[in-house]
Design a protein around this motif. Sequence first.
Motif, short mmCIF file in Angstrom:
data_model
loop_
_atom_site.label_atom_id
_atom_site.label_comp_id
_atom_site.label_asym_id
_atom_site.label_seq_id
_atom_site.Cartn_x
_atom_site.Cartn_y
_atom_site.Cartn_z
N ASP A 19 -2.93 8.96 -1.68
CA ASP A 19 -3.84 8.55 -0.62
C ASP A 19 -3.25 7.33 0.08
O ASP A 19 -2.22 6.79 -0.34
CB ASP A 19 -5.24 8.28 -1.15
N ASP A 20 -3.89 6.90 1.15
CA ASP A 20 -3.36 5.77 1.92
C ASP A 20 -3.28 4.49 1.10
O ASP A 20 -2.32 3.74 1.22
CB ASP A 20 -4.20 5.54 3.18
N ALA A 21 -4.26 4.26 0.24
CA ALA A 21 -4.24 3.04 -0.58
C ALA A 21 -3.03 3.02 -1.50
O ALA A 21 -2.36 1.99 -1.65
CB ALA A 21 -5.53 2.91 -1.37
N SER A 22 -2.71 4.16 -2.10
CA SER A 22 -1.53 4.20 -2.98
C SER A 22 -0.24 4.05 -2.19
O SER A 22 0.72 3.44 -2.66
CB SER A 22 -1.52 5.48 -3.82
N ARG A 23 -0.22 4.57 -0.97
CA ARG A 23 0.97 4.40 -0.12
C ARG A 23 1.14 2.93 0.29
O ARG A 23 2.25 2.43 0.37
CB ARG A 23 0.85 5.29 1.11
N ILE A 24 0.04 2.27 0.56
CA ILE A 24 0.09 0.85 0.91
C ILE A 24 0.64 0.06 -0.27
O ILE A 24 1.52 -0.81 -0.12
CB ILE A 24 -1.29 0.32 1.34
N ALA A 27 4.32 0.69 -0.49
CA ALA A 27 5.03 -0.01 0.59
C ALA A 27 5.23 -1.48 0.25
O ALA A 27 6.31 -2.04 0.49
CB ALA A 27 4.27 0.13 1.92
N TYR A 28 4.21 -2.11 -0.29
CA TYR A 28 4.34 -3.52 -0.67
C TYR A 28 5.39 -3.70 -1.75
O TYR A 28 6.19 -4.64 -1.71
CB TYR A 28 3.00 -4.10 -1.12
N LEU A 29 5.40 -2.78 -2.72
CA LEU A 29 6.41 -2.89 -3.78
C LEU A 29 7.82 -2.71 -3.21
O LEU A 29 8.75 -3.44 -3.58
CB LEU A 29 6.14 -1.86 -4.88
N PRO A 36 0.32 -5.54 -3.55
CA PRO A 36 -0.56 -6.20 -2.57
C PRO A 36 -1.84 -6.68 -3.23
O PRO A 36 -2.25 -6.18 -4.27
CB PRO A 36 -0.86 -5.08 -1.57
N THR A 37 -2.45 -7.66 -2.61
CA THR A 37 -3.79 -8.08 -3.04
C THR A 37 -4.78 -7.02 -2.56
O THR A 37 -4.46 -6.19 -1.68
CB THR A 37 -4.17 -9.45 -2.44
N GLU A 38 -5.97 -7.04 -3.09
CA GLU A 38 -7.00 -6.09 -2.63
C GLU A 38 -7.32 -6.33 -1.15
O GLU A 38 -7.61 -5.39 -0.41
CB GLU A 38 -8.25 -6.17 -3.49
N LYS A 39 -7.25 -7.58 -0.71
CA LYS A 39 -7.50 -7.89 0.70
C LYS A 39 -6.41 -7.26 1.59
O LYS A 39 -6.71 -6.73 2.66
CB LYS A 39 -7.53 -9.41 0.90
#
Length: 79
Positions: A19-24, A27-29, A36-39
């Motif tokens: 999902d998009d959250a896992s992709r985000i 991406a941060y990693l 990433p932080t939750e924010k």
Amino acid sequence: MVREAKALATRLKANPQGDDASRIRRAYLLCYNRPPTEKEVAFGLHFLSPPVENPSQSVSDSSVVSASEAASRLSRWER
């Protein structure tokens, strides 16, 4: 720079179950070598959400393209 951004977007979209959250998070990693932080995840999800149309803005010249319309021509992950 655009070529690298598109390559990253392709790499992130390669997992269709994600999902998009896992992709985000991925991406941060990849980009920052940290989760990433939750924010930051929430901001990323907001950024990827479809643009809200503003019916109060009307342009008579059809050759003018708004920034949101131009962005919508790119995939959400290429913006």
